[in-house]
Write an enzyme that holds these catalytic residues in place. Structure first.
Site, PDB file in Angstrom:
ATOM      1  N   CYS A 289       1.343   8.734  92.777  1.00  0.00           N
ATOM      2  CA  CYS A 289       0.373   7.755  93.185  1.00  0.00           C
ATOM      3  C   CYS A 289      -0.867   7.620  92.652  1.00  0.00           C
ATOM      4  CB  CYS A 289       0.488   7.347  94.560  1.00  0.00           C
ATOM      5  SG  CYS A 289       0.163   8.751  95.742  1.00  0.00           S
TER       6      CYS A 289
ATOM      7  N   HIS B 268      -5.593   4.507  97.567  1.00  0.00           N
ATOM      8  CA  HIS B 268      -6.590   5.614  97.130  1.00  0.00           C
ATOM      9  C   HIS B 268      -7.861   5.017  96.514  1.00  0.00           C
ATOM     10  CE1 HIS B 268      -2.866   7.743  98.367  1.00  0.00           C
ATOM     11  NE2 HIS B 268      -2.666   8.020  97.279  1.00  0.00           N
TER      12      HIS B 268
END
Lengths: 351, 351, 351, 351
Positions: B150, B243
């Site tokens: 990711c 993130h």
């Protein structure tokens, strides 16, 4: 008690001011003579002017002391600890120095002035020599000593032994900073709960310019900036106290990781040799657990005066990377200023 | 409905599996034929096997569907979306490919296999050509396509237009990653509340090796890794989804900040030109407010399929630095895999 | 568009004001004529005066609209939505009513005025009749309708069907309230991260006095307070949106838990029968999972306009206890006011 | 050292076990003879078996001690501190008692057994007399003393002086409990960040049944439950250590708020009179600031052994309400058990 040096705390009601007061409550060298803040607080008892936010004894036991206006006229002591904001500091700190006081300041106002020491006792104790230059230049009997930005202070603690051992060519530092760094009320909870803010005003330039000054060489009349590249990327995170820093560094001669670790472990700078009261026995803790240091678990070690490194590993770009952690309002603020004053005392700069 | 392609979701009960199910609930191209997980769940209704944790319609409207055991014997469909852990993925994904299915996997097991496309449709759509190599090599009628880690996926979205426009020599990336990336139960609250953990197992190597593969050149028979240095410093922070990445990059020819910004703004890659169902209209949002992007406020834009850049500024060491943000369990997991399948369909790889 | 009723949003830049704007952006009945705030904002574009903090289209698509000063002279519309603080509301809301506008207010200033409806359309639609009393009394052509304190609004939604079915003798309510309730910047992050604050100024008295008014009987000329005991214990917790309430209630005749549940499930009040635009299809969601409702997971259901109950169980002291959850800045503020206006429109109170 | 009583810590690796070890590290009365946990840990050094999570000296200085299997065969000492889970406690605690040890348990297994003291030394020191009944009944030379559920312990500390002064008829208690109460890994961060969970398994019944036992009267052969109604509504909140409780209480004779406050201030129970080592000098701190006690700021006072009350005010339903706070893993667990042992020692129950 009578032999202790009287001190004034400027900005005594704020986040850093309270930490000054708590640290000075039982200090062997200093005693609080004046608690000062804005005109608005003058005449009030400290407990009435201050919303005390620390644990330990409330108001550092000084809750009943009446506050003074923070000017040389009303609050002059031989030693001044300043937790002022930049604006008031610009005006008041020279006024106190001119009046004969030694000002140990946490404000940003004079950090980059050529004749002002940007002092971290473990790192550049000899920069205190700038006081002579300063006094000569201004005709002061007092003087101004500043500590650095909190993020830069923590960084330079980890860098100093590497710079001494190998020489640093470049440092990339990404910070994850605690909310206490913004003072009180500071960061709104709506802004930071469950969030990361990739911006702190003026923080990156401070780190980038203060670091080479702190690591610079004192020539006897000024400080030559250390010739290194510094890049800072600063973030606010939902942490209460303590700044986490992710650091990559390019060292001369590409030393091994073991050599880097040994440089940290072997570091025994002047405050530790002099056993200054606020100096931590070991200035840098080198962690070996793969997921440490962690700010919530490690930051209060040594009352926040030591820093923590860990996860030392190779950096494909700059050579070495590691995790770093330090206490922003102790080592990076109140504790740092008091240690500066202890060093100045040991070196004979306080009368 | 009858013309939609039947699909299986492997690992349907987990954090990523649930996002697969929710995205597929109203997908114009695919319909869920099998919900599969471990043997233990087989035979149970989805609502009984799964602690649904997303908003929107619970269980994606499939709460009453009976779960199958996640093997080709019980859960074969033409298209497989895999949210398996690495261990089971290693064994089961090739079994499904051998049985003729196209597997779109979120697992790490085969990401670095030379004949497996590590696909981000905006970045390296042509890598799908590896499927021919793969099928030839293994004699499969199906195949395996993976999406990347990711953190690496978000990073490569911002890097691709810069690599295409200028060429990248080096990337330093410090991540502040959401807890959802660790699955459920994942990170213990005692570990992360008010804390930063400077370590995520295997994360840094994944970013450092997957990035050059994704940005590499497909030669017709393999992928030449992009010749760039990548350094990753990964952290867990108390954020739920998304993130945040602090990126410094060295570009060939040292283009101006304006040129960098223009490269992002001008980027119009294949999924957007093809108007793939899950492709965001604008793949990169370029923020101009000085304190954005912020994960809690920006990450759900475009259902988490676009990424966000901001704070573009000079880096004293590598030339350019910026803030980056993306959705780890959508763009970086379930949404990414589904977009991969949409691209494969558009390119004729699905029968 | 031309047939929509023009409205003014007072206090348009704040936390609640922004939610008004977002909700009104695509409203079938109303269109924003004036965005108003303090004198300081007048003349600025909305995007320059307002730090937009919501997701969805920034500034509700009205970023370029020039703001007006929030007085009847500059910002009069037939309908006024007020997100003013109590102080300014006290002065300005009657001025607008006198000038002929219908004011739907989120402020506390007039909630307990005998001739002002404290309106929750599901609960006490007939209280709108007070407008006649109010107009007669003041000689206004306009009028003032308020919604209640956010905590009280959520509470009364769950209580109303029980009060109608059985009669309530006593209610004990302990709240765990989101930080958004304090506006922006509101609660300092240093105060609330990892903490619970057992005090919210004025909150407990508001809940204790507003609840009996909302559940009271409209006699044609005033509202008889419902004869019930209410005790509120209010807390701030580190949650972004949504108030959780722990409720114990003493009902006449001690009905069974099943009877209580049935009263909730059977409740189909006027806004739902009238299918008002902002009315949720089901006003109360009755959860059966043992650990729901949970604020982070459930509060955004129906755009925050429904409330959630769960964990219905016997209370050894008052008879029945349950968990309750509602959205403080939607149902408890902006959404509530707009639903009030929709009801007033349906009842012919808007020209 | 040789004269200290040797003790065993059962379940030494867990959240509560570590607190036992830290408290016992420098205890004047006890020394750790055995650190015990599951079979799996036996034979390992404590530092290898235990992920130490507390501040202060790691492993309480016992990192190199080799762990024993937690059975009487391998880990018998005169005093046993048990941090076992209910299941193992059910079997092992009687085995140790039968083997002659005095077991001070934090487990729920025997709390409601009629012959087992549910001890809080400030509240019901005389319940220790049950040990005679217990020994007679089972023919043991040792015995079992339990402390109560953490939430109930904190509650009963505040209630005891009120019950003694006035008599309690009913108590409504809504808790906001720290995550540490669920042990490690305990609550998943995905479940609790920015959330409130209105359910903790078995917690409400424990509070409702343990409170009347603790406040009950020891007749010489059993404990008569105090005849009071108790209703508990329990919640998990994102707080690390410390339970906040919102309490309403019905007292006989409806005493004034001043009388209630005086009862707390005047309370000077046996552990304080005996000056037991772990007894806080003042068992209840009565806060006067309107927004205190606050868990993050107050819970570590007296190493977590005192409780905090504040916001004393009238309750329209039960008469009196107040805010309450206590440390769940110290006063409510490890510290409580050790104080129990200190009382047993002072009363001659330890040989």
């Amino acid at each position: 008690m009578s032999t202790k040096i009287p001190v004034t705390v400027l900005g005594a009601t704020g986040v850093v001011g309270q930490r000054f007061v708590r640290r000075l409550a039982n200090h062997p060298l200093f005693r609080v003579e004046h608690l000062a803040a804005s005109e608005r607080s003058a005449g009030k008892r400290y407990r009435d002017a201050c919303a005390w936010r620390l644990d330990g004894e409330p108001y550092g036991g000084l809750g009943d002391q009446v506050m003074a206006e923070g000017t040389p006229e009303f609050a002059l002591s031989p030693v001044i600890f300043s937790a002022l904001d930049t604006g008031p500091a610009k005006e008041l700190e020279p006024a106190f120095a001119r009046a004969g006081a030694m000002v140990f300041s946490n404000a940003a106002a004079f950090r980059m002035s050529p004749e002002v020491p940007l002092l971290v006792p473990e790192v550049n104790a000899d920069h205190l020599g700038l006081l002579e230059v300063q006094r000569h230049h201004h005709g002061w009997t007092g003087g101004i000593v500043t500590n650095a930005n909190c993020t830069a202070t923590v960084l330079v603690m980890a860098l100093a032994p590497l710079h001494q051992a190998f020489g640093i060519e470049a440092v990339m530092m990404t910070s994850m900073q605690a909310i206490s760094g913004a003072g009180y009320p500071g960061v709104a909870s709506l802004d930071i709960l469950g969030n990361v803010i990739p911006f702190i005003r003026n923080e990156e330039p401070k780190v980038e310019e203060e670091t080479p000054k702190m690591l610079g060489r004192f020539t006897g009349k000024d400080v030559e900036l250390a010739p290194m590249l510094v890049s800072a990327l600063c973030h606010r995170v939902p942490v209460i106290e303590g700044h986490t820093e992710a650091v990559s560094v390019k060292l001369k001669g590409n030393p091994s990781l073991d050599a880097v670790r040994d440089a940290w472990l072997a570091w025994r700078p002047e405050p530790q040799r002099l056993k200054l009261f606020s100096a931590p026995p070991v200035p840098i803790h080198v962690h070996t657990l793969e997921d440490r240091p962690q700010v919530r678990r490690d930051v209060e070690t040594d009352e926040g005066m030591s820093v923590h490194v860990g996860r030392l590993r190779p950096c494909p770009i700059l050579g070495v990377k590691f995790a770093l952690l330090g206490h922003n309002t102790e080592r990076g603020a109140a504790g740092g200023s008091i240690l500066n004053a202890e060093l100045a005392h040991a070196k004979g700069y306080l009368r």
